[in-house]
Design a protein around this motif. Sequence first.
Motif, short mmCIF file in Angstrom:
data_model
loop_
_atom_site.label_atom_id
_atom_site.label_comp_id
_atom_site.label_asym_id
_atom_site.label_seq_id
_atom_site.Cartn_x
_atom_site.Cartn_y
_atom_site.Cartn_z
N THR A 120 0.77 -1.21 -0.04
CA THR A 120 -0.01 0.02 -0.03
C THR A 120 0.92 1.32 -0.11
O THR A 120 1.89 1.21 0.48
N ALA A 121 0.43 2.30 -0.62
CA ALA A 121 1.13 3.64 -0.58
C ALA A 121 -0.07 4.63 -0.68
O ALA A 121 -1.18 4.45 -1.22
N SER A 122 0.53 5.89 -0.27
CA SER A 122 -0.21 7.04 -0.05
C SER A 122 -0.04 8.12 -1.23
O SER A 122 1.27 8.20 -1.44
N VAL A 123 -0.86 8.61 -1.85
CA VAL A 123 -0.76 9.82 -2.79
C VAL A 123 -0.11 11.12 -2.09
O VAL A 123 -0.89 11.47 -1.46
N ILE A 259 -9.74 9.41 -10.60
CA ILE A 259 -8.36 9.98 -10.08
C ILE A 259 -8.27 11.31 -9.17
O ILE A 259 -7.22 11.21 -8.38
N THR A 260 -9.04 12.21 -9.45
CA THR A 260 -8.98 13.32 -8.63
C THR A 260 -9.40 13.20 -7.17
O THR A 260 -9.01 14.05 -6.37
N ARG A 261 -9.90 11.82 -6.84
CA ARG A 261 -10.10 11.85 -5.41
C ARG A 261 -9.24 10.85 -4.99
O ARG A 261 -9.64 10.32 -3.66
N LEU A 262 -8.45 10.41 -5.66
CA LEU A 262 -7.48 9.13 -5.31
C LEU A 262 -6.53 9.66 -4.04
O LEU A 262 -5.98 10.49 -4.10
N GLU A 263 -6.57 8.80 -2.89
CA GLU A 263 -5.44 8.87 -1.71
C GLU A 263 -4.80 8.18 -1.47
O GLU A 263 -3.70 8.15 -0.90
N GLU A 264 -5.09 6.64 -1.68
CA GLU A 264 -4.16 5.36 -1.23
C GLU A 264 -4.10 4.67 -2.52
O GLU A 264 -5.27 4.44 -3.29
N VAL A 265 -3.35 3.90 -2.88
CA VAL A 265 -3.01 3.00 -3.94
C VAL A 265 -2.50 1.80 -3.47
O VAL A 265 -1.78 1.65 -2.20
N ILE A 266 -2.50 0.78 -4.45
CA ILE A 266 -1.91 -0.51 -4.05
C ILE A 266 -0.81 -0.62 -5.23
O ILE A 266 -1.19 -0.76 -6.40
N VAL A 267 0.40 -1.01 -5.15
CA VAL A 267 1.58 -1.40 -5.94
C VAL A 267 1.88 -2.74 -5.83
O VAL A 267 2.08 -3.50 -4.95
N LEU A 268 1.43 -3.58 -7.22
CA LEU A 268 1.76 -4.92 -7.16
C LEU A 268 3.24 -5.12 -7.48
O LEU A 268 3.75 -4.80 -8.44
N LEU A 269 3.87 -5.75 -6.53
CA LEU A 269 5.05 -6.01 -6.39
C LEU A 269 5.73 -7.34 -7.35
O LEU A 269 6.64 -8.11 -6.98
N LYS A 270 5.33 -7.39 -8.48
CA LYS A 270 5.69 -8.49 -9.43
C LYS A 270 6.78 -7.90 -10.27
O LYS A 270 7.11 -7.05 -10.59
N GLN A 271 7.91 -9.02 -9.75
CA GLN A 271 9.40 -8.59 -10.46
C GLN A 271 9.29 -8.47 -12.17
O GLN A 271 8.68 -9.12 -12.56
N ARG A 272 9.88 -7.30 -12.51
CA ARG A 272 10.16 -7.38 -13.99
C ARG A 272 11.08 -8.22 -14.63
O ARG A 272 12.10 -8.28 -13.82
N SER A 273 10.83 -8.74 -15.67
CA SER A 273 11.54 -9.46 -16.31
C SER A 273 12.64 -8.84 -17.21
O SER A 273 12.15 -7.79 -17.69
N ASP A 274 14.12 -9.03 -16.99
CA ASP A 274 14.96 -8.41 -17.69
C ASP A 274 15.30 -9.09 -18.95
O ASP A 274 15.32 -10.41 -18.98
#
Length: 274
Positions: A120-123, A259-274
């Motif tokens: 979780t993260a805050s805007v 988007i104009t009312r967004l305060e918290e989000v979730i970042v999916l920690l899926k590892q990026r393929s190199d």
Amino acid sequence: MWELLKKYRIHLVTGGIVLLAFLFYSLNLKNREHANLFERFVLNATAPLHGGIAAVNRAVVGVWNDYVALVDVRRENKELRESVKILNGRLLESREALLANERMKKLLDLKNSLPVPALTASVIGEDGAPWFQTLTINRGEADGLQEGMPVVAAEGVVGQVVKVAGNSSRVLLLTDNASSMAGMIQRSRARGVVKGKGSGRCSLEFTLREEDVKVGDTIITSGVGGVFPKGLAVGEVAMVKKGEYGIFQTIEVRPAVNITRLEEVIVLLKQRSD
């Protein structure tokens, strides 16, 4: 002698009257139950004066009491206003805490349902443009974030991480012109590419004319491309147009996330393929 009496006759007459009155009063001290003629005369003569003095005294006392009461009322009003301010502040804090708890509950429910680790993260910032093309969140490289990671909210897809710093990151919104992701119509399973329009809207492109798409249909992520998990809400079909020529439909999409009312989000920690 006569000249002396003539000179001080007024003083002598006045003194005599006073002396006679004193003697008359002294002779009637024994009879205190009944007022004599002189006493009644004095009482009648001084009664209006005493009444006036009493009335003035009552008026002065009344004005003073009213002033003191007014001062007390003003002080009480000031204290009450301060109390109301404090209570209103506490009420706002409680209401804000309740709303925050509701938002966090939705995020936690979504986080627990996701097939990949999430954070979780805050805007903490947003783009200055009217359509809010990017957001800044309070998570970064120190938290394990990488560029390209998907960002979602309880209502649906938000965008992707495009810039990562030590303790913050920039998120490209799905409404930005540079944003695109694979999507499909949940009802008919028609596929296409959700592209940002740069004005708070998106479009579903490359959907064939013969595909079944209607206004009000829900668009979800298809899972193609491996960036977003399958089944996340993207938006709702706001307009469908099939021209006379061409093999694709024109489909306008209303994003699921405000988007104009967004305060918290979730970042999916899926590892990026190199």
